[in-house]
Design a protein around this motif. Structure first.
Motif, PDB file in Angstrom:
ATOM      1  N   VAL A 166       5.037 -43.770 -55.243  1.00  0.00           N
ATOM      2  CA  VAL A 166       5.105 -45.032 -54.452  1.00  0.00           C
ATOM      3  C   VAL A 166       6.209 -45.124 -54.122  1.00  0.00           C
ATOM      4  O   VAL A 166       7.329 -45.053 -55.038  1.00  0.00           O
ATOM      5  CB  VAL A 166       4.401 -46.146 -55.636  1.00  0.00           C
ATOM      6  CG1 VAL A 166       5.232 -46.130 -56.960  1.00  0.00           C
ATOM      7  CG2 VAL A 166       4.509 -47.686 -54.731  1.00  0.00           C
TER       8      VAL A 166
ATOM      9  N   GLU B 128       3.408 -50.512 -52.126  1.00  0.00           N
ATOM     10  CA  GLU B 128       4.149 -49.374 -51.289  1.00  0.00           C
ATOM     11  C   GLU B 128       4.741 -49.941 -50.132  1.00  0.00           C
ATOM     12  O   GLU B 128       4.323 -51.003 -49.232  1.00  0.00           O
ATOM     13  CB  GLU B 128       3.069 -48.443 -50.765  1.00  0.00           C
ATOM     14  CG  GLU B 128       3.527 -47.367 -49.691  1.00  0.00           C
ATOM     15  CD  GLU B 128       4.346 -46.273 -50.339  1.00  0.00           C
ATOM     16  OE1 GLU B 128       4.196 -45.996 -51.487  1.00  0.00           O
ATOM     17  OE2 GLU B 128       5.233 -45.842 -49.815  1.00  0.00           O
TER      18      GLU B 128
ATOM     19  N   ARG C 159      11.828 -44.162 -55.003  1.00  0.00           N
ATOM     20  CA  ARG C 159      10.737 -43.620 -54.796  1.00  0.00           C
ATOM     21  C   ARG C 159      10.118 -43.107 -56.346  1.00  0.00           C
ATOM     22  O   ARG C 159      11.031 -42.370 -56.959  1.00  0.00           O
ATOM     23  CB  ARG C 159      10.692 -42.230 -54.012  1.00  0.00           C
ATOM     24  CG  ARG C 159       9.612 -41.835 -53.451  1.00  0.00           C
ATOM     25  CD  ARG C 159       9.970 -40.591 -52.528  1.00  0.00           C
ATOM     26  NE  ARG C 159       9.930 -41.403 -51.240  1.00  0.00           N
ATOM     27  CZ  ARG C 159       9.303 -41.738 -50.253  1.00  0.00           C
ATOM     28  NH1 ARG C 159       7.987 -41.563 -50.458  1.00  0.00           N
ATOM     29  NH2 ARG C 159       9.672 -42.346 -49.015  1.00  0.00           N
TER      30      ARG C 159
END
Ligand code: FES
Ligand code: FES
Length: 182
Positions: free
Chosen positions: A18, A82, A28
Motif C-alpha cells: 500500500v 491507497e 510504500r
C-alpha cells in the motif's frame, strides 16, 4: 524510493502493498492486510503521536485527517487508503511553529495528561473545517443553521473523550481557533 518493493519472500506471502502519503511524505509499505491505519502509522512508520485508547472506535484518541476529513484510524484498514493523503498530529505543526489549533490548546490549557490531545486537536481541525464548509451537525439541524456556539462545538467534538475531563478548556480552545479563522 523504489517504485515497487522486491519480490515477496516466504514470510511476506499473504501481505499487501500500500502507498500512503503521511504528513506530506510518500511511503510504500508491505503489510498484513488486516493491519489498521493506526497500527501501520504507529508501528511501521514510527509516528506515535496518534494514540490507541480503545481500539474500537469509542474514544477518538486515534483521530487522523484523511484528505482533510477526520476519521478514527483504529476502525479502518491501512490497505483501504491507497494513495490517500493522511495528516497526523506530527504533520500539523512543529514545536517552533504550532498550528493555530495547537497554539489555542496551549493557551487555554486544553489538556492535562495529554493522552487524548493529539486526537482532540486533529478532530478539532476537522470540525472547524466542517463548520466552514457548512456540514450540518445534530445541533445545527435543530437550529436550521450552523452556529459557533459552545453547544455546536461540544456536539462536533463528542467523539473525542478525555479521561481528565479537560472539556471546558478544550471547548474554549476550539472556539478561539475557530473565531480566529472566521
Ligand atoms: S483508539 Fe480509535 S476510537 Fe479509540
Ligand atoms: S488530557 Fe488526559 S485524557 Fe484528555
Amino acid at each position: 524510493m523504489p517504485d515497487s518493493l522486491p519480490a515477496m519472500s516466504k514470510h511476506e506471502e499473504g501481505t499487501s502493498e500500500v502507498a500512503l502519503t503521511v504528513n506530506g511524505v510518500a511511503h510504500r509499505l508491505r503489510i498484513d492486510p488486516r493491519v489498521t491505519l493506526l497500527d501501520a502509522v504507529r508501528d511501521e512508520l514510527g509516528l506515535t503521536g496518534s494514540k490507541k485508547g480503545c481500539d474500537q472506535g469509542q474514544c477518538g484518541a486515534c483521530t487522523m485527517l484523511v484528505a482533510g476529513r477526520r476519521i478514527n484510524s483504529c476502525l479502518t484498514l491501512a490497505v483501504m487508503h491507497e494513495g490517500d493523503e493522511i495528516t497526523t498530529i506530527e504533520g500539523l505543526g512543529t514545536p517552533g511553529a504550532l498550528h493555530p489549533m495547537q497554539a489555542a490548546f496551549v493557551a487555554h490549557d486544553g489538556l492535562q495528561c495529554g493522552y487524548c490531545t493529539p486526537g482532540q486537536i486533529c478532530s478539532a481541525v476537522g470540525a472547524v473545517d466542517e463548520i466552514r464548509r457548512g456540514v450540518p451537525s445534530h445541533v445545527s439541524r435543530d437550529l436550521d443553521c450552523i452556529s459557533h456556539s459552545d453547544e455546536e462545538i461540544r456536539e462536533r467534538m463528542s467523539g473525542n473523550l478525555c479521561r481528565c475531563a479537560a472539556y471546558p478548556n478544550i471547548v474554549a480552545a476550539v472556539r478561539d481557533a475557530m473565531e480566529a479563522q472566521s
